[in-house]
Design a protein around this motif. Sequence first.
Motif, PDB file in Angstrom:
ATOM      1  N   ARG A  25       0.840  -1.210   0.000  1.00 34.16           N
ATOM      2  CA  ARG A  25       0.000   0.000   0.000  1.00 34.16           C
ATOM      3  C   ARG A  25       0.874   1.260   0.000  1.00 34.16           C
ATOM      4  O   ARG A  25       0.630   2.208  -0.735  1.00 34.16           O
ATOM      5  N   GLN A  26       1.924   1.264   0.809  1.00 34.80           N
ATOM      6  CA  GLN A  26       2.814   2.421   0.888  1.00 34.80           C
ATOM      7  C   GLN A  26       3.492   2.685  -0.459  1.00 34.80           C
ATOM      8  O   GLN A  26       3.579   3.822  -0.906  1.00 34.80           O
ATOM      9  N   LYS A  27       3.964   1.644  -1.126  1.00 34.38           N
ATOM     10  CA  LYS A  27       4.636   1.805  -2.420  1.00 34.38           C
ATOM     11  C   LYS A  27       3.658   2.302  -3.482  1.00 34.38           C
ATOM     12  O   LYS A  27       4.008   3.150  -4.308  1.00 34.38           O
ATOM     13  N   ILE A  28       2.430   1.819  -3.453  1.00 36.72           N
ATOM     14  CA  ILE A  28       1.411   2.303  -4.393  1.00 36.72           C
ATOM     15  C   ILE A  28       1.167   3.790  -4.165  1.00 36.72           C
ATOM     16  O   ILE A  28       1.135   4.585  -5.106  1.00 36.72           O
ATOM     17  N   ARG A  52      -8.631  -5.272  -0.923  1.00 33.20           N
ATOM     18  CA  ARG A  52      -8.730  -4.157   0.040  1.00 33.20           C
ATOM     19  C   ARG A  52      -7.676  -4.267   1.137  1.00 33.20           C
ATOM     20  O   ARG A  52      -7.363  -3.290   1.803  1.00 33.20           O
ATOM     21  N   ASN A  53      -7.106  -5.452   1.343  1.00 31.28           N
ATOM     22  CA  ASN A  53      -6.063  -5.618   2.357  1.00 31.28           C
ATOM     23  C   ASN A  53      -4.804  -4.830   2.043  1.00 31.28           C
ATOM     24  O   ASN A  53      -4.063  -4.464   2.954  1.00 31.28           O
ATOM     25  N   PHE A  54      -4.526  -4.567   0.766  1.00 34.56           N
ATOM     26  CA  PHE A  54      -3.260  -3.920   0.400  1.00 34.56           C
ATOM     27  C   PHE A  54      -3.390  -2.797  -0.618  1.00 34.56           C
ATOM     28  O   PHE A  54      -2.447  -2.037  -0.802  1.00 34.56           O
ATOM     29  N   ALA A  55      -4.518  -2.660  -1.276  1.00 33.60           N
ATOM     30  CA  ALA A  55      -4.657  -1.636  -2.315  1.00 33.60           C
ATOM     31  C   ALA A  55      -5.563  -0.501  -1.835  1.00 33.60           C
ATOM     32  O   ALA A  55      -6.589  -0.755  -1.196  1.00 33.60           O
ATOM     33  N   PRO A  56      -5.192   0.736  -2.138  1.00 36.29           N
ATOM     34  CA  PRO A  56      -6.082   1.855  -1.823  1.00 36.29           C
ATOM     35  C   PRO A  56      -7.445   1.666  -2.492  1.00 36.29           C
ATOM     36  O   PRO A  56      -7.547   1.033  -3.549  1.00 36.29           O
ATOM     37  N   HIS A  57      -8.484   2.213  -1.896  1.00 38.63           N
ATOM     38  CA  HIS A  57      -9.848   2.025  -2.396  1.00 38.63           C
ATOM     39  C   HIS A  57     -10.049   2.547  -3.815  1.00 38.63           C
ATOM     40  O   HIS A  57     -10.950   2.078  -4.516  1.00 38.63           O
ATOM     41  N   SER A  58      -9.231   3.480  -4.250  1.00 42.73           N
ATOM     42  CA  SER A  58      -9.384   4.010  -5.606  1.00 42.73           C
ATOM     43  C   SER A  58      -9.079   2.954  -6.670  1.00 42.73           C
ATOM     44  O   SER A  58      -9.546   3.057  -7.803  1.00 42.73           O
TER      45      SER A  58
END
Length: 104
Positions: A25-28, A52-58
């Motif tokens: 998530r931080q790298k994204i 949803r565990n690792f990706a932003p909601h967008s």
Amino acid sequence: DNRHWNILCWNIRGINASDKWDAIRQKIDESACSVVCLQETKRASFDSAYIRNFAPHSFDKFEFFPSMGLSGGLLVLCNSSIFLGQIVEARQYGLTIDFTGSHD
């Protein structure tokens, strides 16, 4: 058309361990990318709840190719308000996706 987008490509070497999710998530977020391509997910399937565990909601649109045993696996994520993607071809070592702008 002079669109510019950032694409994050990453050999993730497995996405099943929850201790990796915050780093992903931080790298994204840091990359300010529009499309995320993850290789070597080592995962047989994905659904929105898992993403949803690792990706932003967008990043609400995804396509994947499952891993074969303990290797492989591809995942492509995008924001459907920016892109609409349709799989053209799916193979073990590559996904071909046709991206069009959501406002085209």
